[in-house]
Design a protein around this motif. Structure first.
Motif, PDB file in Angstrom:
ATOM      1  N   LEU A  83      42.494  36.711  43.217  1.00 46.77           N
ATOM      2  CA  LEU A  83      41.143  36.956  43.708  1.00 46.77           C
ATOM      3  C   LEU A  83      40.563  38.086  42.871  1.00 46.77           C
ATOM      4  CD1 LEU A  83      38.802  36.666  45.741  1.00 46.77           C
ATOM      5  CD2 LEU A  83      40.030  38.281  47.223  1.00 46.77           C
ATOM      6  N   MET A  84      39.435  37.837  42.218  1.00 50.79           N
ATOM      7  CA  MET A  84      38.883  38.810  41.282  1.00 50.79           C
ATOM      8  C   MET A  84      37.372  38.920  41.440  1.00 50.79           C
ATOM      9  SD  MET A  84      41.030  37.573  37.892  1.00 50.79           S
ATOM     10  CE  MET A  84      41.171  39.143  37.062  1.00 50.79           C
ATOM     11  N   GLU A  85      36.882  40.112  41.177  1.00 53.69           N
ATOM     12  CA  GLU A  85      35.442  40.280  41.055  1.00 53.69           C
ATOM     13  C   GLU A  85      34.981  39.485  39.833  1.00 53.69           C
ATOM     14  OE1 GLU A  85      32.074  43.696  40.244  1.00 53.69           O
ATOM     15  OE2 GLU A  85      34.149  44.314  40.661  1.00 53.69           O
TER      16      GLU A  85
ATOM     17  N   VAL B 102      36.924  33.811  42.461  1.00 58.92           N
ATOM     18  CA  VAL B 102      36.071  34.902  41.998  1.00 58.92           C
ATOM     19  C   VAL B 102      34.917  35.054  42.977  1.00 58.92           C
ATOM     20  CG1 VAL B 102      36.690  34.528  39.580  1.00 58.92           C
ATOM     21  CG2 VAL B 102      34.642  33.435  40.511  1.00 58.92           C
ATOM     22  N   ALA B 103      34.465  36.299  43.126  1.00 59.86           N
ATOM     23  CA  ALA B 103      33.357  36.580  44.037  1.00 59.86           C
ATOM     24  C   ALA B 103      32.598  37.790  43.537  1.00 59.86           C
ATOM     25  CB  ALA B 103      33.877  36.823  45.448  1.00 59.86           C
TER      26      ALA B 103
ATOM     27  N   ASP C 172      29.460  42.133  46.486  1.00 57.94           N
ATOM     28  CA  ASP C 172      28.999  42.193  47.868  1.00 57.94           C
ATOM     29  C   ASP C 172      29.938  41.466  48.823  1.00 57.94           C
ATOM     30  OD1 ASP C 172      26.838  43.673  47.114  1.00 57.94           O
ATOM     31  OD2 ASP C 172      25.441  41.974  47.026  1.00 57.94           O
ATOM     32  N   VAL C 173      30.546  40.374  48.351  1.00 52.65           N
ATOM     33  CA  VAL C 173      31.520  39.651  49.174  1.00 52.65           C
ATOM     34  C   VAL C 173      32.822  40.448  49.261  1.00 52.65           C
ATOM     35  CG1 VAL C 173      32.902  37.542  49.374  1.00 52.65           C
ATOM     36  CG2 VAL C 173      30.512  37.414  48.625  1.00 52.65           C
ATOM     37  N   LEU C 174      33.271  40.966  48.150  1.00 49.06           N
ATOM     38  CA  LEU C 174      34.557  41.659  48.111  1.00 49.06           C
ATOM     39  C   LEU C 174      34.537  43.008  48.821  1.00 49.06           C
ATOM     40  CD1 LEU C 174      35.709  40.809  44.482  1.00 49.06           C
ATOM     41  CD2 LEU C 174      36.490  39.810  46.620  1.00 49.06           C
ATOM     42  N   LYS C 175      33.370  43.600  48.973  1.00 53.60           N
ATOM     43  CA  LYS C 175      33.283  44.881  49.677  1.00 53.60           C
ATOM     44  C   LYS C 175      33.754  44.765  51.114  1.00 53.60           C
ATOM     45  CE  LYS C 175      29.736  47.510  47.208  1.00 53.60           C
ATOM     46  NZ  LYS C 175      28.329  47.980  47.223  1.00 53.60           N
ATOM     47  N   GLU C 176      33.738  43.552  51.645  1.00 53.49           N
ATOM     48  CA  GLU C 176      34.179  43.355  53.019  1.00 53.49           C
ATOM     49  C   GLU C 176      35.701  43.369  53.156  1.00 53.49           C
ATOM     50  OE1 GLU C 176      31.948  40.506  55.433  1.00 53.49           O
ATOM     51  OE2 GLU C 176      30.811  40.022  53.626  1.00 53.49           O
ATOM     52  N   LEU C 177      36.414  43.345  52.023  1.00 55.61           N
ATOM     53  CA  LEU C 177      37.868  43.448  52.051  1.00 55.61           C
ATOM     54  C   LEU C 177      38.276  44.907  52.207  1.00 55.61           C
ATOM     55  CD1 LEU C 177      38.956  41.060  49.158  1.00 55.61           C
ATOM     56  CD2 LEU C 177      39.430  40.763  51.581  1.00 55.61           C
TER      57      LEU C 177
END
Length: 283
Positions: free
Chosen positions: A59-61, A84-85, A88-93
């Protein structure tokens, strides 16, 4: 070629293993051979791959995935799914700011036998009930840098493959041979017996009236030496201290009587492990 999928929703099922499965669930499955861990940051993933760990997915930015570093990691991971995301999506991790845009689910390696590590080592660290992942990770980093040949970890200690331990260790968990002892092997008498039968001198890091300085010549001259470090709150078990050949302390001043176990391990490794490595290299 890797299959790259863009993720636009934090609730996407592809993110379950990264966001909605905790580390105990990752480790403790019905079939332990299918247990996994999460490696985060490019450096940790690089060391995991160098250490022979097997990736399951990435899983990568998005901007990292298509950078030279990202492309190299994707290539080295082989034919696994790559998600990949955008940021803004990954900040929720949880903890995303510490991942540097890279997370990799990997298969847990088979646990080594204690006898295998002991046989190949001259300098060993024994971690007795070290519960804090930050401390454990820092000990691994110092052990790798300062000459430890192996680490034995009692069964009540934290898992070296927990994300925080891995991150603090900067992936050195994949450089120093280690194992988690069984509950039976973790008993003081059992682990001391294993080491002494293999010709190890044993030394407990503890504050007692009989403690020698870590600079004392006797343990330093031992051809095979095992250092014992205890839990953060209470230190080593009394029976462990009583069973060791030496009890050692770090001389301190300013009214301070002890150091955090991670800091203490770095001092002890430098004095008792690195110096021996240096002598061997000069021969």
């Amino acid at each position: 070629m890797a299959d790259i999928t863009e993720i636009t929703d934090f609730l996407a099922p592809e993110l379950d293993i990264y966001a909605r499965v905790n580390e105990i669930q990752l480790k403790c499955r019905a079939d332990l051979s299918k247990g996994m861990f999460i490696a985060e940051t490019p450096v940790v993933l690089d060391r995991a791959l160098e250490g022979g760990m097997e990736p399951v997915s990435l899983l990568m930015e998005d901007r990292v995935a298509f950078s030279p570093v990202g492309r190299d990691l994707i290539s080295r991971c082989g034919d696994v799914p790559v998600y990949v995301a955008k940021i803004d999506v990954l900040k929720e991790l949880t903890g995303y700011n510490l991942t540097r845009g890279v997370l990799c689910a990997m298969k847990r390696p088979p646990m080594r036998k204690a006898s295998e590590i002991i046989k190949a080592a001259k300098r060993i660290a024994v971690l007795e009930d070290v519960m804090n992942p930050t401390n454990l990770g820092a000990i691994f980093r110092s052990a790798a840098a300062l000459g430890a040949d192996g680490i034995l970890i009692t069964s009540n200690s934290t898992d070296p493959l927990y994300r925080r331990a891995l991150r603090v260790a900067v992936g050195t968990v994949f450089q120093v041979p280690w194992t988690v002892l069984s509950p039976e092997e973790s008993e003081s008498a059992a682990v001391l017996s294993l080491l002494k039968e293999a010709g190890f001198t044993t030394a407990a890091m503890a504050l007692t009236d009989k403690s020698l300085s870590v600079s004392a010549p006797e343990p330093l001259s031992s051809p095979r030496l095992a250092l014992f470090f205890g839990t953060e709150a209470y230190g080593l078990r009394p029976e462990t201290v009583a069973g060791c050949d030496y009890t050692l302390k770090i001389p301190m001043y300013g009214g301070v009587d002890s150091l955090n176990v991670a800091a203490a391990s770095a001092v002890a490794f430098w004095q008792l492990f690195a110096s021996q490595k240096e002598k061997e290299q000069l021969k």
